[in-house]
Design an enzyme around this catalytic site. Structure first.
Site, PDB file in Angstrom:
ATOM      1  N   HIS A  79      48.784 -15.804  71.112  1.00  0.00           N
ATOM      2  CA  HIS A  79      49.108 -14.442  71.246  1.00  0.00           C
ATOM      3  C   HIS A  79      50.068 -14.031  71.285  1.00  0.00           C
ATOM      4  O   HIS A  79      50.624 -12.981  72.954  1.00  0.00           O
ATOM      5  CB  HIS A  79      48.356 -14.499  72.659  1.00  0.00           C
ATOM      6  CG  HIS A  79      47.952 -13.074  73.743  1.00  0.00           C
ATOM      7  ND1 HIS A  79      48.841 -11.979  73.262  1.00  0.00           N
ATOM      8  CD2 HIS A  79      46.672 -12.573  73.500  1.00  0.00           C
ATOM      9  CE1 HIS A  79      48.003 -10.560  74.160  1.00  0.00           C
ATOM     10  NE2 HIS A  79      46.847 -11.104  74.303  1.00  0.00           N
ATOM     11  N   GLU A 125      48.754 -11.123  66.554  1.00  0.00           N
ATOM     12  CA  GLU A 125      47.902 -12.034  67.312  1.00  0.00           C
ATOM     13  C   GLU A 125      47.791 -13.090  65.918  1.00  0.00           C
ATOM     14  O   GLU A 125      46.611 -12.799  65.572  1.00  0.00           O
ATOM     15  CB  GLU A 125      47.285 -12.699  68.603  1.00  0.00           C
ATOM     16  CG  GLU A 125      47.754 -11.795  69.244  1.00  0.00           C
ATOM     17  CD  GLU A 125      46.661 -11.670  69.932  1.00  0.00           C
ATOM     18  OE1 GLU A 125      46.945 -10.288  71.367  1.00  0.00           O
ATOM     19  OE2 GLU A 125      46.032 -11.793  70.555  1.00  0.00           O
TER      20      GLU A 125
HETATM   21  O1  TA6 Z   1      44.609  -9.756  72.204  1.00  0.00           O
HETATM   22  C1  TA6 Z   1      44.161  -8.691  73.139  1.00  0.00           C
HETATM   23  C2  TA6 Z   1      43.770  -9.017  74.212  1.00  0.00           C
HETATM   24  O2  TA6 Z   1      41.908  -8.945  74.463  1.00  0.00           O
HETATM   25  C3  TA6 Z   1      43.479  -7.621  74.931  1.00  0.00           C
HETATM   26  O3  TA6 Z   1      41.918  -7.025  75.644  1.00  0.00           O
HETATM   27  C4  TA6 Z   1      44.105  -7.459  76.103  1.00  0.00           C
HETATM   28  O4  TA6 Z   1      43.282  -7.927  76.969  1.00  0.00           O
HETATM   29  C5  TA6 Z   1      45.223  -8.522  76.299  1.00  0.00           C
HETATM   30  O5  TA6 Z   1      44.689  -9.095  74.882  1.00  0.00           O
HETATM   31  C6  TA6 Z   1      46.493  -8.877  76.715  1.00  0.00           C
HETATM   32  O6  TA6 Z   1      45.407  -9.959  78.372  1.00  0.00           O
HETATM   33  P1  TA6 Z   1      45.614 -10.926  79.104  1.00  0.00           P
HETATM   34  O7  TA6 Z   1      44.235 -11.081  79.691  1.00  0.00           O
HETATM   35  O8  TA6 Z   1      46.825 -11.648  78.592  1.00  0.00           O
HETATM   36  O9  TA6 Z   1      46.163  -9.410  79.752  1.00  0.00           O
END
Ligand code: TA6
Length: 302
Positions: free
Chosen positions: A170, A273
Site C-alpha cells: 500500500h 498500490e
Molecule cells: O487503499 C485505499 C484504502 O483502502 C482507502 O479506502 C483508505 O481506507 C486507505 O486504504 C487507508 O486505509 P488505512 O486503514 O490505512 O487508514
C-alpha cells in the site's frame, strides 16, 4: 527494548550501513544508509517508512503526523496489507487491511553489497494472528534498498488445502503537489470506484487527481508510472504477481478526519498500490506459494 536493539545489532547490524534503532520507546526501526540510497524500515509490519535514492528527493512519503506506536498503523511508507485487503469479508471488527502491518515481524537476514542493502523479514502464525486467520500460512518480505527499491512479498501455504488471500503493498509516493501528477498504466481497465458506491467503470487515459480518489483497478498487470511535472520526474512502478492496482488520495475532508496526514499532507502523497484484491484475490494451492514483486525507480521527465 534497548536489550533487543543491542541484540538485533549484534546479530544483524552492519556498522555504518544497517543499524537498528528505537526512535520512539518500544518502536524498533532499521536505518539503512547506503551509498546509493537511504531508507528506514519499521520492524512492526516490516514496513518501509522512507526511501530516497542518493541525490534524489524522497520517493516514499511518510506523514509528518504519523503516529509511531505499537499496534497502530503507520501513515505513509509501504504498509503491507495481508492476508486481506480492505475490510474483512465477514468480521467487521477485524482490522482493515489485515493484521500484518500492526504486528512485529522477525528479522531473518540483513546483507550488504556495493549495489544495495538487502533485508528479509518473516511473519509466522501466532496465537494472536491465528485468532483472526486460522491458517498455516507464512509470509516473508524481502526488501532491497539501492538506486531502486525492490520488494518481494511471498506467502507460503503450509496447509493440506488451498487458501485464498488478498494483499497489497500500500505504497505512499511523495509528489510535488497532487495537482501536478498523472498515473499511467491503467488506461482502458475496469475499476471499482469506492468513492461512488463501488460502481464499476472503465478508465480512459491517465488518472489525474482533483478530489478524493479511491479505485481498485482489476486485471491490472502492466507496470504503472507516476509523472510529476512539478519535480520533472517519473516514478516507475514495475511489478509481477499482482493483478490489481489501487489508486488512492483522500483529498481534503477525508484527510482532515484521518488525523495523521498532517495539515496539507494529502497534497504531497499519492498511493499507487500493487495488489491482489477483490476479483483478483489469490488462491494458493496446498503446499504452494505466491510472490508479489515490485521495483520502484525514478527518472527525469525529459
Ligand atoms: O487503499 C485505499 C484504502 O483502502 C482507502 O479506502 C483508505 O481506507 C486507505 O486504504 C487507508 O486505509 P488505512 O486503514 O490505512 O487508514
Amino acid at each position: 527494548m534497548a536489550i533487543e536493539i543491542d541484540d538485533l545489532n549484534r546479530r544483524y547490524g552492519i556498522a555504518g550501513q544497517a543499524v537498528f534503532n528505537e526512535p520512539v520507546s518500544g518502536f524498533a526501526v532499521l536505518e539503512v544508509t547506503h551509498a546509493h540510497a537511504q531508507a528506514t524500515i519499521a520492524l512492526q509490519g516490516a514496513q518501509v517508512m522512507t526511501w530516497a535514492p542518493t541525490s534524489e528527493r524522497p520517493v516514499i512519503w511518510l506523514s509528518r503526523a504519523a503516529k509511531l506506536a505499537g499496534g497502530k498503523s503507520i501513515r505513509g511508507g509501504v504498509p503491507v496489507c495481508w492476508p486481506w485487503f480492505g475490510p474483512h469479508p465477514s468480521q467487521p471488527n477485524f482490522p482493515t487491511h489485515g493484521f500484518a502491518r500492526t504486528v512485529a515481524w522477525d528479522v531473518v537476514a540483513v546483507g550488504g553489497t556495493a549495489e544495495a542493502t538487502e533485508v528479509r523479514f518473516r511473519l509466522l502464525p501466532s496465537p494472536t494472528t491465528r485468532a483472526q486467520w486460522p491458517h498455516a500460512t507464512e509470509v516473508e518480505l524481502f526488501i532491497r534498498v539501492g538506486r531502486t527499491l525492490d520488494m518481494e512479498l511471498t506467502t507460503r501455504n503450509k496447509e493440506p488445502a488451498p487458501v485464498t488471500i488478498s494483499e497489497a503493498l500500500h505504497t505512499y509516493f511523495e509528489v510535488s503537489d497532487i495537482g501536478n501528477v498523472a498515473v499511467h498504466g491503467v488506461d482502458g481497465l475496469t475499476y471499482i470506484d469506492k468513492v461512488d458506491h463501488g460502481t464499476r467503470k472503465q478508465q480512459a487515459g491517465a488518472v489525474t487527481i482533483g478530489g478524493e480518489v479511491d479505485r481498485v483497478y482489476l486485471r491490472s498487470t502492466a507496470d504503472c508510472a507516476i509523472e510529476d511535472t512539478g519535480w520533472r520526474r517519473r516514478i516507475r512502478i514495475a511489478k509481477s504477481g499482482s493483478r490489481s492496482t489501487v489508486v488512492w488520495n483522500p483529498w481534503i475532508d477525508k484527510a482532515a478526519k484521518m488525523g495523521d496526514l498532517g495539515d496539507d499532507g494529502y497534497r504531497h502523497m499519492l498511493c499507487v498500490e500493487s495488489a491482489n484484491a477483490v476479483d483478483d484475490a489469490v488462491e494458493i494451492a496446498a503446499g504452494g506459494e505466491h510472490t508479489l514483486r515490485v521495483r520502484y525507480s525514478v527518472e527525469r521527465l525529459d
